[in-house]
Design a protein around this motif. Structure first.
Motif, short mmCIF file in Angstrom:
data_model
loop_
_atom_site.label_atom_id
_atom_site.label_comp_id
_atom_site.label_asym_id
_atom_site.label_seq_id
_atom_site.Cartn_x
_atom_site.Cartn_y
_atom_site.Cartn_z
N THR A 67 22.19 38.63 18.67
CA THR A 67 22.33 39.07 17.51
C THR A 67 21.18 38.46 16.62
N LEU A 68 20.14 39.11 15.68
CA LEU A 68 19.64 38.37 14.55
C LEU A 68 20.44 37.60 13.82
N PRO A 69 19.87 36.66 13.32
CA PRO A 69 21.66 35.85 12.65
C PRO A 69 21.27 36.03 11.34
N VAL A 70 20.57 36.77 10.23
CA VAL A 70 19.96 36.65 9.16
C VAL A 70 19.27 38.52 8.99
N ALA A 71 19.53 38.63 7.68
CA ALA A 71 19.35 40.55 7.31
C ALA A 71 17.84 40.16 7.78
N LYS A 72 17.73 41.12 8.68
CA LYS A 72 15.57 41.50 8.75
C LYS A 72 15.04 41.32 7.57
N ALA A 73 14.80 41.21 6.41
CA ALA A 73 14.26 40.40 5.07
C ALA A 73 14.85 39.96 4.99
N LEU A 93 14.57 37.36 7.16
CA LEU A 93 13.98 36.99 9.05
C LEU A 93 12.40 36.78 8.54
N ALA A 94 11.95 38.10 8.48
CA ALA A 94 11.15 38.92 7.84
C ALA A 94 9.82 37.78 7.22
N SER A 95 10.06 37.10 5.96
CA SER A 95 9.54 36.33 5.18
C SER A 95 9.74 34.82 5.83
N ARG A 96 10.80 34.59 6.63
CA ARG A 96 10.42 33.47 7.73
C ARG A 96 9.25 33.56 8.58
N LEU A 97 8.49 34.67 9.19
CA LEU A 97 8.37 34.62 10.46
C LEU A 97 6.42 35.22 9.23
N ASN A 98 6.97 34.84 8.27
CA ASN A 98 6.01 35.21 7.20
C ASN A 98 5.32 36.79 6.88
N LEU A 99 6.23 38.13 7.22
CA LEU A 99 5.57 39.35 6.98
C LEU A 99 6.43 39.94 5.88
#
Length: 226
Positions: free
Chosen positions: A174-180, A182-188
Motif C-alpha cells: 500500500t502506497l503510504p501517501v498520495a501519489k502526488a 510520492l511522485a515529488s519524493r521520487l523527483n517526478l
C-alpha cells in the motif's frame, strides 16, 4: 487519536540511538523529552523555525518538504516509525530549512538539544551512535542524488515499489501517501508518475487500484529497475 499518557523511557529504549542506554541515562533523556501529537495534515514546524532538538517518530508518518518561490512543493523525505529527523540542524544551531507535516495521525518525541549534549559529554559511545545516524542519513541523501541523476523515472518508481514491499505482505503493498506526494519524493511530476504506473500495468508487471499495488511479475519488474 489515543490520548493515553506514554512512558517516554519505554519508547526511547526501542529507538536504535538509545537502546543501549542504562535506565538512569534514559531517565535523564526523558527529562528533556516532550510528546508531540499531530493529526493528519497538521504542521509540526515551518521552514525558518528555530531547531532546538530533534524528533523521533513513534507512529504515523511525517513529510519533510520545501516550497519554491513559484509555489511548487518538493518532498525531501518521508519519515516513518522508529526514525528520527532534525539532528544535523540541531548540532549546527541553524533554523529548519524544510517544513514538516503529519501525513497521518502521528505521535513523536521531541528530544531537546540540552539533553543530547549532556549525554554526549558523559558518554563517548553515545556520540559515536549520533555520528553513525547522521552518516547514514547523508549516505541516503547521496543515494537519492545518484538516483535522480543517473536513473530513469521508471527505474526510480520500480525500485521504490520493490523496496517498500514488506516480507509480510509478499506481492501486496500500500502506497503510504498520495501519489502526488510520492511522485515529488521520487523527483517526478504527478503526471509522469501516473504514466509510469499505467505503463507497468499495461505490461502486466503490476496491478493497482488507488494506493493498493500488486506485483504480478517480480522478475521482469526487477529487470526494469536495472
Amino acid at each position: 487519536m489515543d490520548k493515553t499518557k506514554i512512558k517516554v523511557q519505554t519508547f526511547l529504549s526501542r529507538v536504535p540511538l538509545f537502546n543501549s542506554m542504562r535506565p538512569e541515562e534514559l531517565d535523564r533523556i526523558a527529562l528533556g523529552t516532550t510528546e508531540v501529537r499531530a493529526e493528519r495534515g497538521e504542521i509540526i514546524f515551518q521552514r525558518g523555525d528555530p531547531c532546538v532538538g530533534f524528533h523521533v517518530v513513534l507512529y504515523g508518518q511525517i513529510k519533510l518538504s520545501f516550497t519554491s518561490a513559484q509555489g511548487a512543493e518538493k518532498v525531501i523525505e518521508l519519515i516513518g516509525p522508529g526514525h528520527s529527523f532534525g539532528e544535523a540542524l540541531m548540532f549546527m544551531g541553524s533554523p529548519y530549512i524544510v517544513s514538516s507535516q503529519a501525513m497521518a495521525d502521528s505521535l513523536l518525541l521531541h528530544v531537546s538539544k540540552q539533553a543530547i549534549f549532556r549525554e554526549i559529554e558523559n558518554d563517548s559511545a553515545f556520540a559515536v551512535k549520533m555520528l553513525a545516524g547522521l552518516s547514514q542519513r547523508m549516505h541516503s541523501l547521496m543515494c537519492d542524488m545518484e538516483s535522480y541523476s543517473l536513473r530513469s523515472g521508471t527505474q526510480r518508481v520500480v525500485s521504490y515499489l520493490l523496496k517498500d514491499r514488506s516480507a509480510d505482505t509478499g506481492a501486496e503493498l500500500t502506497l503510504p501517501v498520495a501519489k502526488a506526494v510520492l511522485a515529488s519524493r521520487l523527483n517526478l511530476t504527478p503526471e509522469h508518475f501516473s504514466r509510469i504506473m499505467a505503463d507497468l500495468s499495461t505490461q502486466q508487471l503490476i496491478a493497482f487500484k488507488g494506493r493498493k499495488v500488486t506485483i504480478l511479475d517480480e522478475e521482469k519488474l526487477r529487470a526494469c529497475a536495472g
